[in-house]
Design a protein around this motif. Structure first.
Motif, PDB file in Angstrom:
ATOM      1  N   LYS A   1       0.840  -1.196   0.000  1.00 28.98           N
ATOM      2  CA  LYS A   1       0.000   0.000   0.000  1.00 28.98           C
ATOM      3  C   LYS A   1       0.877   1.249   0.000  1.00 28.98           C
ATOM      4  O   LYS A   1       1.920   1.290   0.656  1.00 28.98           O
ATOM      5  N   ASP A   2       0.439   2.259  -0.713  1.00 23.51           N
ATOM      6  CA  ASP A   2       1.209   3.501  -0.793  1.00 23.51           C
ATOM      7  C   ASP A   2       1.401   4.152   0.573  1.00 23.51           C
ATOM      8  O   ASP A   2       2.396   4.835   0.809  1.00 23.51           O
ATOM      9  N   TYR A   3       0.441   3.950   1.460  1.00 30.72           N
ATOM     10  CA  TYR A   3       0.519   4.593   2.767  1.00 30.72           C
ATOM     11  C   TYR A   3       1.316   3.777   3.791  1.00 30.72           C
ATOM     12  O   TYR A   3       1.483   4.208   4.925  1.00 30.72           O
ATOM     13  N   TYR A   4       1.805   2.595   3.423  1.00 33.11           N
ATOM     14  CA  TYR A   4       2.700   1.870   4.320  1.00 33.11           C
ATOM     15  C   TYR A   4       4.010   2.642   4.424  1.00 33.11           C
ATOM     16  O   TYR A   4       4.579   3.068   3.414  1.00 33.11           O
ATOM     17  N   SER A   5       4.509   2.790   5.624  1.00 33.71           N
ATOM     18  CA  SER A   5       5.724   3.555   5.859  1.00 33.71           C
ATOM     19  C   SER A   5       6.785   2.673   6.498  1.00 33.71           C
ATOM     20  O   SER A   5       6.587   2.156   7.608  1.00 33.71           O
ATOM     21  N   LEU A   6       7.904   2.494   5.816  1.00 32.21           N
ATOM     22  CA  LEU A   6       9.001   1.709   6.377  1.00 32.21           C
ATOM     23  C   LEU A   6       9.578   2.403   7.611  1.00 32.21           C
ATOM     24  O   LEU A   6       9.972   1.735   8.571  1.00 32.21           O
ATOM     25  N   THR A   7       9.601   3.723   7.596  1.00 37.44           N
ATOM     26  CA  THR A   7      10.106   4.472   8.747  1.00 37.44           C
ATOM     27  C   THR A   7       9.253   4.211   9.978  1.00 37.44           C
ATOM     28  O   THR A   7       9.772   3.950  11.073  1.00 37.44           O
ATOM     29  N   GLU A   8       7.941   4.261   9.807  1.00 33.77           N
ATOM     30  CA  GLU A   8       7.035   4.011  10.924  1.00 33.77           C
ATOM     31  C   GLU A   8       7.132   2.563  11.397  1.00 33.77           C
ATOM     32  O   GLU A   8       7.111   2.286  12.604  1.00 33.77           O
ATOM     33  N   LEU A   9       7.220   1.653  10.456  1.00 35.62           N
ATOM     34  CA  LEU A   9       7.346   0.240  10.801  1.00 35.62           C
ATOM     35  C   LEU A   9       8.624  -0.011  11.600  1.00 35.62           C
ATOM     36  O   LEU A   9       8.612  -0.686  12.633  1.00 35.62           O
ATOM     37  N   THR A  10       9.742   0.540  11.134  1.00 36.09           N
ATOM     38  CA  THR A  10      11.018   0.352  11.818  1.00 36.09           C
ATOM     39  C   THR A  10      10.962   0.926  13.232  1.00 36.09           C
ATOM     40  O   THR A  10      11.440   0.295  14.191  1.00 36.09           O
ATOM     41  N   ALA A  11      10.378   2.111  13.365  1.00 31.40           N
ATOM     42  CA  ALA A  11      10.273   2.741  14.678  1.00 31.40           C
ATOM     43  C   ALA A  11       9.421   1.890  15.623  1.00 31.40           C
ATOM     44  O   ALA A  11       9.755   1.738  16.811  1.00 31.40           O
ATOM     45  N   TYR A  12       8.339   1.315  15.099  1.00 30.69           N
ATOM     46  CA  TYR A  12       7.461   0.493  15.929  1.00 30.69           C
ATOM     47  C   TYR A  12       8.181  -0.776  16.406  1.00 30.69           C
ATOM     48  O   TYR A  12       8.123  -1.133  17.586  1.00 30.69           O
ATOM     49  N   VAL A  13       8.861  -1.448  15.488  1.00 31.72           N
ATOM     50  CA  VAL A  13       9.571  -2.675  15.850  1.00 31.72           C
ATOM     51  C   VAL A  13      10.637  -2.375  16.898  1.00 31.72           C
ATOM     52  O   VAL A  13      10.767  -3.085  17.906  1.00 31.72           O
ATOM     53  N   ASN A  14      11.412  -1.319  16.696  1.00 29.88           N
ATOM     54  CA  ASN A  14      12.455  -0.961  17.658  1.00 29.88           C
ATOM     55  C   ASN A  14      11.863  -0.611  19.022  1.00 29.88           C
ATOM     56  O   ASN A  14      12.442  -0.942  20.062  1.00 29.88           O
ATOM     57  N   LYS A  15      10.725   0.058  19.018  1.00 31.99           N
ATOM     58  CA  LYS A  15      10.074   0.410  20.282  1.00 31.99           C
ATOM     59  C   LYS A  15       9.657  -0.835  21.043  1.00 31.99           C
ATOM     60  O   LYS A  15       9.854  -0.924  22.269  1.00 31.99           O
ATOM     61  N   GLN A  16       9.080  -1.813  20.344  1.00 30.75           N
ATOM     62  CA  GLN A  16       8.653  -3.049  20.992  1.00 30.75           C
ATOM     63  C   GLN A  16       9.844  -3.812  21.554  1.00 30.75           C
ATOM     64  O   GLN A  16       9.804  -4.326  22.676  1.00 30.75           O
ATOM     65  N   VAL A  17      10.900  -3.898  20.787  1.00 29.67           N
ATOM     66  CA  VAL A  17      12.092  -4.624  21.229  1.00 29.67           C
ATOM     67  C   VAL A  17      12.760  -3.902  22.403  1.00 29.67           C
ATOM     68  O   VAL A  17      13.169  -4.530  23.385  1.00 29.67           O
ATOM     69  N   ASP A  18      12.872  -2.589  22.328  1.00 29.57           N
ATOM     70  CA  ASP A  18      13.484  -1.822  23.422  1.00 29.57           C
ATOM     71  C   ASP A  18      12.705  -2.009  24.725  1.00 29.57           C
ATOM     72  O   ASP A  18      13.296  -2.174  25.796  1.00 29.57           O
ATOM     73  N   ALA A  19      11.384  -1.979  24.636  1.00 29.98           N
ATOM     74  CA  ALA A  19      10.559  -2.150  25.829  1.00 29.98           C
ATOM     75  C   ALA A  19      10.757  -3.538  26.427  1.00 29.98           C
ATOM     76  O   ALA A  19      10.851  -3.693  27.658  1.00 29.98           O
ATOM     77  N   PHE A  20      10.832  -4.552  25.570  1.00 25.79           N
ATOM     78  CA  PHE A  20      11.036  -5.922  26.062  1.00 25.79           C
ATOM     79  C   PHE A  20      12.406  -6.046  26.714  1.00 25.79           C
ATOM     80  O   PHE A  20      12.542  -6.645  27.790  1.00 25.79           O
ATOM     81  N   ASN A  21      13.436  -5.491  26.091  1.00 24.14           N
ATOM     82  CA  ASN A  21      14.786  -5.586  26.644  1.00 24.14           C
ATOM     83  C   ASN A  21      14.911  -4.865  27.975  1.00 24.14           C
ATOM     84  O   ASN A  21      15.607  -5.329  28.894  1.00 24.14           O
ATOM     85  N   GLN A  22      14.235  -3.742  28.117  1.00 24.68           N
ATOM     86  CA  GLN A  22      14.268  -3.019  29.386  1.00 24.68           C
ATOM     87  C   GLN A  22      13.590  -3.817  30.494  1.00 24.68           C
ATOM     88  O   GLN A  22      14.007  -3.778  31.654  1.00 24.68           O
ATOM     89  N   ALA A  23      12.554  -4.560  30.124  1.00 25.04           N
ATOM     90  CA  ALA A  23      11.841  -5.377  31.108  1.00 25.04           C
ATOM     91  C   ALA A  23      12.555  -6.699  31.384  1.00 25.04           C
ATOM     92  O   ALA A  23      12.242  -7.368  32.382  1.00 25.04           O
ATOM     93  N   ASN A  24      13.501  -7.059  30.518  1.00 32.21           N
ATOM     94  CA  ASN A  24      14.215  -8.338  30.652  1.00 32.21           C
ATOM     95  C   ASN A  24      15.719  -8.106  30.508  1.00 32.21           C
ATOM     96  O   ASN A  24      16.342  -8.586  29.548  1.00 32.21           O
ATOM     97  N   PRO A  25      16.342  -7.383  31.447  1.00 31.83           N
ATOM     98  CA  PRO A  25      17.774  -7.095  31.338  1.00 31.83           C
ATOM     99  C   PRO A  25      18.608  -8.373  31.442  1.00 31.83           C
ATOM    100  O   PRO A  25      18.255  -9.301  32.169  1.00 31.83           O
ATOM    101  N   GLN A  26      19.702  -8.398  30.703  1.00 33.28           N
ATOM    102  CA  GLN A  26      20.578  -9.560  30.680  1.00 33.28           C
ATOM    103  C   GLN A  26      21.876  -9.264  31.430  1.00 33.28           C
ATOM    104  O   GLN A  26      22.360  -8.133  31.455  1.00 33.28           O
ATOM    105  N   GLU A  27      22.427 -10.303  32.034  1.00 37.02           N
ATOM    106  CA  GLU A  27      23.696 -10.152  32.739  1.00 37.02           C
ATOM    107  C   GLU A  27      24.813  -9.885  31.737  1.00 37.02           C
ATOM    108  O   GLU A  27      24.915 -10.555  30.710  1.00 37.02           O
ATOM    109  N   GLN A  28      25.647  -8.913  32.044  1.00 35.47           N
ATOM    110  CA  GLN A  28      26.753  -8.547  31.167  1.00 35.47           C
ATOM    111  C   GLN A  28      28.048  -9.189  31.667  1.00 35.47           C
ATOM    112  O   GLN A  28      28.210  -9.428  32.864  1.00 35.47           O
ATOM    113  N   PRO A  29      28.989  -9.495  30.771  1.00 33.65           N
ATOM    114  CA  PRO A  29      30.267 -10.074  31.199  1.00 33.65           C
ATOM    115  C   PRO A  29      31.005  -9.147  32.165  1.00 33.65           C
ATOM    116  O   PRO A  29      30.945  -7.917  32.029  1.00 33.65           O
ATOM    117  N   GLU A  30      31.698  -9.725  33.135  1.00 24.81           N
ATOM    118  CA  GLU A  30      32.434  -8.914  34.105  1.00 24.81           C
ATOM    119  C   GLU A  30      33.535  -8.101  33.442  1.00 24.81           C
ATOM    120  O   GLU A  30      33.857  -7.004  33.895  1.00 24.81           O
TER     121      GLU A  30
END
Length: 211
Positions: free
Chosen positions: A52-81
């Motif tokens: 569709k002409d109104y599909y926006s890759l910029t908006e899609l990318t921003a949405y995916v990154n937002k979802q992943v960032d929120a999940f990562n913040q809620a599920n922090p991983q242990e970092q190497p010493e």
């Protein structure tokens, strides 16, 4: 399921407009595919129509990154010493890319997950990645029959295979395209083998055993 997030975003745009070892390689996959490595890490590509002409890759990318960032913040991983300041942070989920193909009229996003538990949590699915010893303790798997040996085409039960402790096992009750990090040796008869490393499961409980 949240692994259908791309389709959901495209639908939202429509409404708005109207209102270890071998690593999996998903770079040539043209359909949504889950890749499972021998170390238990998971990669995924999700491919959906983007026509569709109104599909926006910029908006899609921003949405995916937002979802992943929120999940990562809620599920922090242990970092190497010994982690250095300029070393990348280890996160539960990584966004590898989000892109569109104008000729094919598709959009693709590629994500990476540290393990299958994280994949399940993010996507709200029911996958398992188990050793043969772990699978033997799971009644939903240990009682399974109709497991096809790739080499001979013979059907076996899980109990026939417990001595193959070197194999990795994937369990799913979803219809999904899977690529494995090692050669597939056995699979549930309701699934369809594509090649040595790729299989399409059915909606029935299925297992895939690979090296």
């Amino acid at each position: 399921m949240r692994h259908r997030v791309l389709l959901a975003v495209l639908l939202c745009m429509t409404l708005l407009a109207g209102c270890s070892g071998r690593k999996v390689d998903l770079s040539n996959e043209t359909v949504s595919t889950i890749g499972v490595n021998g170390d238990g890490s998971v990669e995924e590509v999700v491919v959906e129509t983007f026509d569709k002409d109104y599909y926006s890759l910029t908006e899609l990318t921003a949405y995916v990154n937002k979802q992943v960032d929120a999940f990562n913040q809620a599920n922090p991983q242990e970092q190497p010493e010994n982690k250095k300041a300029d070393d990348p942070e280890i996160t539960a989920v990584t966004v590898q890319y989000v892109e569109s193909d104008e000729d094919a009229k598709t959009a693709t996003m590629a994500l990476g997950y540290l393990n299958m538990d994280i994949y399940d949590s993010f996507n709200e699915t029911n996958f398992k990645f188990l050793s043969m010893e772990e699978a033997a303790s799971d009644k939903s798997i240990s009682d399974m029959n109709g497991l096809v040996e790739v080499k001979s085409g013979e059907e076996k039960s899980f109990s026939d295979l417990t001595e193959h402790t070197h194999l990795h096992l994937i369990y799913t009750d979803s219809s999904v395209h899977i690529q494995t990090g090692g050669k597939i040796m056995y699979y549930s008869k309701d699934a369809s083998l594509t090649d040595d490393y790729t299989i399409q499961t059915s909606d029935s409980p299925s297992v895939v055993l690979f090296k």
